[in-house]
Scaffold this active site. Structure first.
Site, PDB file in Angstrom:
ATOM      1  N   GLN A 110      -1.988 -68.066  -5.848  1.00 53.34           N
ATOM      2  CA  GLN A 110      -0.856 -67.515  -5.098  1.00 53.34           C
ATOM      3  C   GLN A 110      -0.387 -68.487  -4.012  1.00 53.34           C
ATOM      4  O   GLN A 110      -0.010 -68.083  -2.917  1.00 53.34           O
ATOM      5  CB  GLN A 110      -1.238 -66.167  -4.466  1.00 53.34           C
ATOM      6  CG  GLN A 110      -1.185 -64.997  -5.422  1.00 53.34           C
ATOM      7  CD  GLN A 110       0.220 -64.754  -5.975  1.00 53.34           C
ATOM      8  OE1 GLN A 110       1.227 -64.988  -5.318  1.00 53.34           O
ATOM      9  NE2 GLN A 110       0.297 -64.301  -7.210  1.00 53.34           N
ATOM     10  N   SER A 111      -0.385 -69.768  -4.331  1.00 52.80           N
ATOM     11  CA  SER A 111      -0.025 -70.772  -3.329  1.00 52.80           C
ATOM     12  C   SER A 111       1.439 -70.654  -2.910  1.00 52.80           C
ATOM     13  O   SER A 111       2.350 -70.744  -3.743  1.00 52.80           O
ATOM     14  CB  SER A 111      -0.274 -72.167  -3.907  1.00 52.80           C
ATOM     15  OG  SER A 111       0.304 -73.155  -3.086  1.00 52.80           O
ATOM     16  N   ASN A 112       1.646 -70.482  -1.606  1.00 50.84           N
ATOM     17  CA  ASN A 112       3.011 -70.522  -1.061  1.00 50.84           C
ATOM     18  C   ASN A 112       3.535 -71.950  -1.066  1.00 50.84           C
ATOM     19  O   ASN A 112       4.723 -72.180  -1.260  1.00 50.84           O
ATOM     20  CB  ASN A 112       3.006 -70.020   0.387  1.00 50.84           C
ATOM     21  CG  ASN A 112       2.493 -68.609   0.493  1.00 50.84           C
ATOM     22  OD1 ASN A 112       3.042 -67.707  -0.138  1.00 50.84           O
ATOM     23  ND2 ASN A 112       1.431 -68.412   1.262  1.00 50.84           N
ATOM     24  N   ALA A 124       2.873 -74.299  -3.239  1.00 47.48           N
ATOM     25  CA  ALA A 124       3.326 -74.653  -4.587  1.00 47.48           C
ATOM     26  C   ALA A 124       4.721 -74.075  -4.842  1.00 47.48           C
ATOM     27  O   ALA A 124       5.607 -74.769  -5.357  1.00 47.48           O
ATOM     28  CB  ALA A 124       2.326 -74.125  -5.619  1.00 47.48           C
TER      29      ALA A 124
END
Ligand SMILES: *Cc1c(COP(=O)(O)O)cnc(C)c1O
Length: 329
Positions: A75-77, A79
């Protein structure tokens, strides 16, 4: 080196607003609370990585890159914001995400795909992530592409520039409204954001506390990151600063179940802020920062006449990936 001469692609909507949080301050019975809305930077739901990407994009475009490459959690912001920046400039984007592809794409992972990023999965141990990232870059080169690697979290001497300038922006705003801040509270992880704020405070004369709330790594690890990035930035940008690590404040008491594991503290912090101010925090970073701030207030760390600002660093799309945990009693 003049900071304003460093190449930068203006993609963020700046300045982001600051606002007072009177109902939340009253509910907690502590100092006057303020918020800096970096969830409103724009760019596909925004967040703190947009300020960093302004400088990475400038380097990538200067080098003639055709693909941005980066890595992060499922859930990387970071990325998601990198994928959006790439799309806006007609670049490709390759993401190396940690773990296994889930059954359904939700939150940031859904957005990564809508934004056209190519997703690669790293199911191995985190210690092998850097090697996997290098292999991905080599693979893209062998296909004739020109990749530009944005580091994990956008945290290096280049990314820190975004938050050096953000601190200057905040000081200009607070002067205009006659606000004297005693403390800034910010979620910290890969460290570029807090490092930028620290360097900015030395450059532009902010004397208050900068309270980093770690969302995962142990305090010593975060302090090492702050030291490393600040030394590199100090050299590269010729800031001529006498780095004072005694001012570097990092708390790792709010990690509970670990990075990205929601606890009752974040749930309380998210609900409090949503229901008193109509502002949404995120489950991984700002929810934890607010949980830390709430605890520090309850323990009497701040006087009632002080002004304390929570730096909202974004991350709200992840709320949708946590719906079950957020609604569980
Ligand atoms: C990445 C991120 C942070 C942490 O910033 P670092 O520079 O990695 O320390 C905080 N909040 C949100 C929402 C983020 O996405």
């Amino acid at each position: 080196m003049r900071l304003d001469d460093i190449p930068r692609v203006p993609i963020a909507h700046l300045p982001t607003p600051i606002a007072e949080l009177p109902r939340l301050s009253r509910a907690l019975g502590g100092p006057s609370l303020w918020i800096k809305r970096d969830d409103l930077t724009g760019l596909a739901f925004g967040g703190n990585k947009v300020r960093k990407l302004e400088f990475f994009l400038a380097e990538a475009l200067h080098e003639g890159a055709d693909t941005l490459v980066t890595t992060g959690a499922l859930q990387s912001n970071h990325a998601r914001q990198t994928a959006a920046a790439a799309a806006q400039f007609g670049l490709g984007c390759a993401l190396l995400l940690m773990g296994q592809p889930p059954q359904d794409a939700n939150g940031n992972l859904l957005l990564d795909q809508l934004l056209g990023a190519e997703i690669h999965w790293h199911g191995g141990p985190p210690s092998e992530r850097d090697a996997a990232l290098e292999a991905l870059v080599d693979q893209l080169r062998s296909q004739g592409r020109r990749p530009y690697l944005v580091p994990h979290g956008g945290s290096n001497r280049v990314g820190a520039l975004g938050y050096i300038l953000a601190l200057r922006e905040l000081l200009e705003q607070s002067r205009r409204v006659g606000l004297r801040l005693d403390a800034l509270v910010v979620a910290t992880s890969s460290g570029g954001t807090q490092t930028g704020l620290l360097l900015g405070s030395m450059l532009f004369g902010y004397q208050g506390r900068i309270v980093g709330i770690s969302v995962g790594p142990a305090r010593e690890i975060v302090l090492e990151r702050l030291a490393h990035i600040s030394q590199r930035a100090n050299q590269r940008w010729e800031l001529d600063l006498n780095l004072e690590p005694d001012r570097w404040e990092v708390h790792d008491d709010y990690i509970d179940g670990g990075y990205a594991v929601l606890s009752s503290r974040e749930k309380e912090a998210i609900r409090l802020t949503a229901q008193h101010e109509g502002i949404l925090l995120d489950p991984v970073y700002t929810g934890r920062a607010m949980a830390g701030l709430t605890d520090l207030i309850r323990r009497g760390e701040f006087a009632r006449n002080q002004n304390v600002l929570l730096w909202h660093t974004g991350g709200t799309p992840a709320l949708f990936a946590y719906s079950i945990a957020l609604l569980a009693p």
